[in-house]
Motif scaffolding. Structure first.
Motif, PDB file in Angstrom:
ATOM      1  N   LEU A  53      39.315  -2.732 -43.342  1.00 44.25           N
ATOM      2  CA  LEU A  53      38.159  -3.377 -44.184  1.00 44.25           C
ATOM      3  C   LEU A  53      37.067  -2.525 -44.786  1.00 44.25           C
ATOM      4  O   LEU A  53      36.688  -2.719 -45.883  1.00 44.25           O
ATOM      5  N   ALA A  54      36.773  -1.466 -44.087  1.00 42.87           N
ATOM      6  CA  ALA A  54      35.696  -0.549 -44.707  1.00 42.87           C
ATOM      7  C   ALA A  54      36.422   0.243 -45.787  1.00 42.87           C
ATOM      8  O   ALA A  54      35.684   0.185 -46.844  1.00 42.87           O
ATOM      9  N   VAL A 101      43.122  -9.243 -42.835  1.00 43.13           N
ATOM     10  CA  VAL A 101      43.359  -9.037 -41.425  1.00 43.13           C
ATOM     11  C   VAL A 101      44.756  -9.758 -40.956  1.00 43.13           C
ATOM     12  O   VAL A 101      44.992 -10.609 -41.294  1.00 43.13           O
ATOM     13  N   ALA A 102      45.672  -8.726 -40.473  1.00 44.32           N
ATOM     14  CA  ALA A 102      46.904  -9.074 -40.131  1.00 44.32           C
ATOM     15  C   ALA A 102      46.557  -9.934 -38.793  1.00 44.32           C
ATOM     16  O   ALA A 102      45.905  -9.675 -37.966  1.00 44.32           O
ATOM     17  N   VAL A 140      33.408 -12.989 -44.620  1.00 36.32           N
ATOM     18  CA  VAL A 140      34.607 -13.840 -43.685  1.00 36.32           C
ATOM     19  C   VAL A 140      35.598 -14.167 -44.611  1.00 36.32           C
ATOM     20  O   VAL A 140      36.934 -14.124 -44.311  1.00 36.32           O
ATOM     21  N   HIS A 141      35.646 -14.206 -45.963  1.00 32.21           N
ATOM     22  CA  HIS A 141      36.640 -14.176 -46.968  1.00 32.21           C
ATOM     23  C   HIS A 141      37.495 -13.031 -47.121  1.00 32.21           C
ATOM     24  O   HIS A 141      38.699 -13.147 -47.366  1.00 32.21           O
ATOM     25  N   LEU A 142      36.929 -11.842 -47.038  1.00 36.93           N
ATOM     26  CA  LEU A 142      37.545 -10.505 -46.852  1.00 36.93           C
ATOM     27  C   LEU A 142      38.529 -10.365 -45.661  1.00 36.93           C
ATOM     28  O   LEU A 142      39.423  -9.941 -45.639  1.00 36.93           O
ATOM     29  N   ALA A 181      31.644 -12.718 -40.082  1.00 36.49           N
ATOM     30  CA  ALA A 181      32.536 -11.953 -40.449  1.00 36.49           C
ATOM     31  C   ALA A 181      33.483 -11.355 -39.044  1.00 36.49           C
ATOM     32  O   ALA A 181      34.655 -11.394 -38.953  1.00 36.49           O
ATOM     33  N   ILE A 182      32.512 -10.833 -38.166  1.00 40.89           N
ATOM     34  CA  ILE A 182      32.807 -10.446 -36.956  1.00 40.89           C
ATOM     35  C   ILE A 182      33.527 -11.288 -36.141  1.00 40.89           C
ATOM     36  O   ILE A 182      34.489 -11.061 -35.414  1.00 40.89           O
ATOM     37  N   GLU A 183      32.931 -12.466 -36.090  1.00 40.23           N
ATOM     38  CA  GLU A 183      33.317 -13.730 -35.295  1.00 40.23           C
ATOM     39  C   GLU A 183      34.855 -14.149 -35.790  1.00 40.23           C
ATOM     40  O   GLU A 183      35.661 -13.963 -34.861  1.00 40.23           O
ATOM     41  N   ARG A 184      35.119 -14.176 -37.080  1.00 42.75           N
ATOM     42  CA  ARG A 184      36.531 -14.451 -37.704  1.00 42.75           C
ATOM     43  C   ARG A 184      37.337 -13.105 -37.247  1.00 42.75           C
ATOM     44  O   ARG A 184      38.483 -13.442 -36.957  1.00 42.75           O
TER      45      ARG A 184
END
Length: 338
Positions: A192-193, A211-212, A204-206, A170-173
């Motif tokens: 996100l938090a 994310v814009a 990663v789905h979230l 998720a961080i990578e994405r």
């Protein structure tokens, strides 16, 4: 590292002098805000906080303020901005600074004042006595651009402070979508938090859902679709950009910049340069180099040379007004697919 300084500040381990230097504006701003919020209450800020632009105000005025007892409180905070006398640049100062007085203050700072010197410069002049004195006596916060590993750790720490955990992919994405602008990353992590407040976990789905995308990221994705020969998806991204009132000439410039980066990265990699070396040579973030390296392997040298020629011709036609600008890029995308 700056995170260690932040931890000390949160634990109320406050020094009388801080030197914040470097080109990462987010880290400088975040450190200043942390200091201000952990030293003064809201009602104290009106009386015991002051900031001086040293391009406009002599250092003597700021020192006089720093040596004056705080009003209705135990401590005061003084910010000093634009200390160009710490650099090797030729003086453009409109005022004279009594640096001898400043040096004397650094040796014996007022115990009730926290002075924060903000120097947003790539380099300080280490030969100058004032720079040496400041580095010797102040708590140093180097606000340098974070590498990929540091950036990921920082995202983890920021999420952790909100009681949230990020999955590694998720961080990578997130970084792939947002880039390396820390102001933008911070905004997206905080958003996100909030959404993950109950689950306490971001996957990663979230990230994909919330994310814009920046314009640069849309261009990167558009190129990915071209590489994969998915012209319909590439065109869909392009049409969406037009609906968002993005100028075709700006889109073309970003396409040119990304393909130029891919070409340069491919060539330097062939010569044996590593990711960090390429980033230093091209003066870009290592994470951008990593992404470009991934795309570079999907093009031959001949294909890249041809692509750059097509983009150059489209740029010329766009600037000479020979054709409809949006149609020019549409035709370019059809030709890139071949």
């Amino acid at each position: 590292m700056v995170v260690d300084i932040w931890r000390k500040i949160k634990q109320k381990e406050i020094s009388p002098l801080y030197l914040l230097y470097g080109t990462e504006a987010f880290l400088i701003n975040e450190t200043k805000q942390l200091l201000l919020n952990h030293i003064l209450d809201e009602e104290e800020k009106d009386f015991n906080f002051s900031a001086y632009d040293l391009d406009e105000t002599p250092i003597d005025v700021a020192l006089e303020d720093a040596e004056t007892f705080p009003f209705l409180g135990e401590r005061k905070v003084v910010f000093l901005h634009n200390p160009t006398f710490l650099t090797a640049e030729k003086s453009k100062e409109k005022v004279d600074h009594n640096l001898a007085k400043f040096e004397a203050y650094l040796k014996e700072p007022a115990p009730y004042t926290v002075m924060v010197i903000s120097a947003p410069y790539e380099k300080l002049d280490e030969r100058k006595k004032i720079t040496k004195e400041l580095k010797r006596n102040a708590e140093l916060v180097e606000a340098k651009k974070l590498n990929e590993h540091e950036l990921k750790n920082w995202v983890k720490e920021r999420a952790k402070s909100s009681g949230i955990e990020f999955e590694a992919n998720a961080i990578e994405r997130l970084l792939t979508l947002v880039g390396t602008n820390m102001f933008m990353i911070a905004g997206e992590v905080d958003k996100l938090a909030l959404y993950a407040a109950e689950e306490k976990r971001v996957d990663v789905h979230l990230v994909d859902a919330l994310v814009a995308r920046t314009l640069e990221q849309n261009i990167f994705t558009l190129i990915e679709k071209v590489v994969q020969r998915r012209l319909d998806e590439a065109l869909r991204i392009y049409y969406d950009l037009l609906k968002q009132n993005e100028e075709p000439i700006k889109i073309l410039a970003l396409l040119a910049g990304q393909f130029r980066l891919i070409y340069q990265v491919k060539e330097l990699s062939r010569r044996g340069y590593g990711q960090q070396q390429i980033a230093g040579y091209l003066k870009t973030h290592p994470f951008r180099v990593k992404l470009a390296l991934g795309q570079a392997g999907k093009f031959t040298d001949e294909e890249l040379a041809n692509l750059m020629e097509l983009i150059a011709k489209a740029d010329y036609q766009m600037k000479t007004g020979g054709m409809n600008k949006s149609l020019l890029i549409e035709m370019l995308l059809f030709r890139l697919k071949k």
